[in-house]
Write an enzyme that holds these catalytic residues in place. Structure first.
Site, PDB file in Angstrom:
ATOM      1  CG  ASP A   6      -3.568  -6.912  -0.532  1.00  0.00           C
ATOM      2  OD1 ASP A   6      -4.399  -6.090  -0.976  1.00  0.00           O
ATOM      3  OD2 ASP A   6      -2.386  -6.934  -0.926  1.00  0.00           O
ATOM      4  CB  SER A   7      -5.367  -7.795  -4.567  1.00  0.00           C
ATOM      5  OG  SER A   7      -4.261  -6.930  -4.428  1.00  0.00           O
ATOM      6  CB  CYS A  69      -7.061  -4.903  -0.113  1.00  0.00           C
ATOM      7  SG  CYS A  69      -7.234  -4.488  -1.844  1.00  0.00           S
ATOM      8  CD  GLU A 148       1.340  -8.706  -5.744  1.00  0.00           C
ATOM      9  OE1 GLU A 148       1.871  -9.822  -5.670  1.00  0.00           O
ATOM     10  OE2 GLU A 148       0.558  -8.266  -4.872  1.00  0.00           O
ATOM     11  CB  CYS A 180      -2.064   1.084  -2.508  1.00  0.00           C
ATOM     12  SG  CYS A 180      -1.769  -0.563  -3.212  1.00  0.00           S
ATOM     13  CG  HIS A 182       0.765  -3.916  -3.346  1.00  0.00           C
ATOM     14  ND1 HIS A 182      -0.525  -4.219  -2.977  1.00  0.00           N
ATOM     15  CD2 HIS A 182       1.223  -4.985  -4.042  1.00  0.00           C
ATOM     16  CE1 HIS A 182      -0.837  -5.425  -3.455  1.00  0.00           C
ATOM     17  NE2 HIS A 182       0.206  -5.908  -4.094  1.00  0.00           N
TER      18      HIS A 182
HETATM   19  N1  DGL Z   1      -2.955  -3.678  -2.044  1.00  0.00           N
HETATM   20  C1  DGL Z   1      -4.142  -3.218  -2.638  1.00  0.00           C
HETATM   21  C2  DGL Z   1      -4.598  -1.916  -2.087  1.00  0.00           C
HETATM   22  O1  DGL Z   1      -4.309  -1.631  -0.949  1.00  0.00           O
HETATM   23  C3  DGL Z   1      -4.482  -3.411  -4.043  1.00  0.00           C
HETATM   24  C4  DGL Z   1      -3.495  -3.491  -5.124  1.00  0.00           C
HETATM   25  C5  DGL Z   1      -4.196  -4.043  -6.342  1.00  0.00           C
HETATM   26  O2  DGL Z   1      -4.548  -5.222  -6.310  1.00  0.00           O
HETATM   27  O3  DGL Z   1      -4.411  -3.292  -7.306  1.00  0.00           O
HETATM   28  O4  DGL Z   1      -5.272  -1.183  -2.757  1.00  0.00           O
END
Ligand code: DGL
Length: 261
Positions: A6-7, A69, A148, A180, A182
């Site tokens: 993931d990012s 991600c 984050e 997402c 997150h």
């Molecule tokens: N967790 C990521 C997603 O599922 C990306 C969040 C990001 O880096 O902008 O899209």
């Protein structure tokens, strides 16, 4: 090893679900914290990052990849499948299947990063399964950075969520996809703001279940994942906030190793 990237920390929600569903397998995680967020970057940049992350995981012994991600999955799944010769899973397809199976009114909301929403992937995949379903999408560019930072229960986060969710609430969606990885960390705040009758879909459990079923049907590959039961967590940048959020996600102390890829 199962390779997951993931990012940042968001994909750890997927790693946690995979750990729970498949504890017998080795797992290696990469969170690209030095370059997060991906969601506001261009498709070319996101594809390049996804390619480098996949290469790193393969070098570390991954025999299959989960793109944990949505942003990278929406932009780069096809490219990665073309360029790398190993099974590649992603979080979008199983979440779409679950959302379509869940929605009774045929009104589905999707929240995600700007890149994911702009890619239209959810709308396309949902329509492919159920042509009559109406999809209401909302980009939420501020949410991943808030996660984050560990701002999981702040007044400002609640205000921003209310603002993002209100158009979807007005559209009376009966199902909301957390597009997402997150966002599951904000689920406790999202549910009351979208309304308790709206079902909230978290892709982490869906992709873990999909992988478990796949491995049951592919024992040869499963046996290649088995010998190493260790879990390794890598990040491209390491801060106190990251460590705190990682520990919170797993409910235990997580060792994060910093690498340059
Ligand atoms: N967790 C990521 C997603 O599922 C990306 C969040 C990001 O880096 O902008 O899209």
């Amino acid at each position: 090893m199962i390779g997951i990237f993931d990012s940042g920390v968001g994909g750890m929600t997927v790693a946690r679900a995979v750990e729970q569903a498949l504890p017998e397998h080795g797992l290696i995680y990469f969170g690209d914290l030095a370059r997060t967020p991906y969601g506001s970057k261009s498709p070319e940049t996101i594809s390049n990052y996804a390619r480098q992350n996949t290469q790193f995981l393969i070098e570390q012994g991954a025999k299959l990849i989960i793109i944990a991600c949505n942003t990278a999955a929406s932009i780069a799944s096809d490219t990665l499948r073309r360029e790398f010769n190993l099974p590649i899973f992603e979080v979008i397809t199983p979440a779409v299947a679950k959302a379509v199976a869940t929605s009774k009114s045929g009104r589905i909301g999707v929240i995600g990063t700007r890149a994911t929403i702009n890619s239209n992937i959810y709308e396309e995949k949902i329509r492919h399964l159920a042509a009559k379903v109406k999809v209401f999408s909302q980009p939420c560019p501020l949410l991943a950075p808030l996660v984050e930072e560990g701002w999981l229960n702040k007044r400002e986060t609640k205000m921003i969520l209310r603002r993002y969710l209100s158009p979807l609430k007005q559209q009376q969606v009966d199902t909301l996809v957390l597009g997402c990885t997150h966002y599951p960390l904000l689920k406790e705040l999202i549910q009351p703001r979208i309304g308790k009758r709206t079902k909230v879909i978290d892709s982490s459990h869906e992709v873990a279940a999909e992988l478990k079923a796949f491995l049951a049907e592919n024992p040869a590959l499963a046996s290649q994942l088995s010998p190493e039961k260790e879990k390794r967590y890598y990040v491209s940048d390491l801060t106190e906030a990251t460590l705190a959020t990682a520990n919170l996600i797993f409910g235990r102390t997580i060792e994060l190793s910093k690498v340059t890829i």
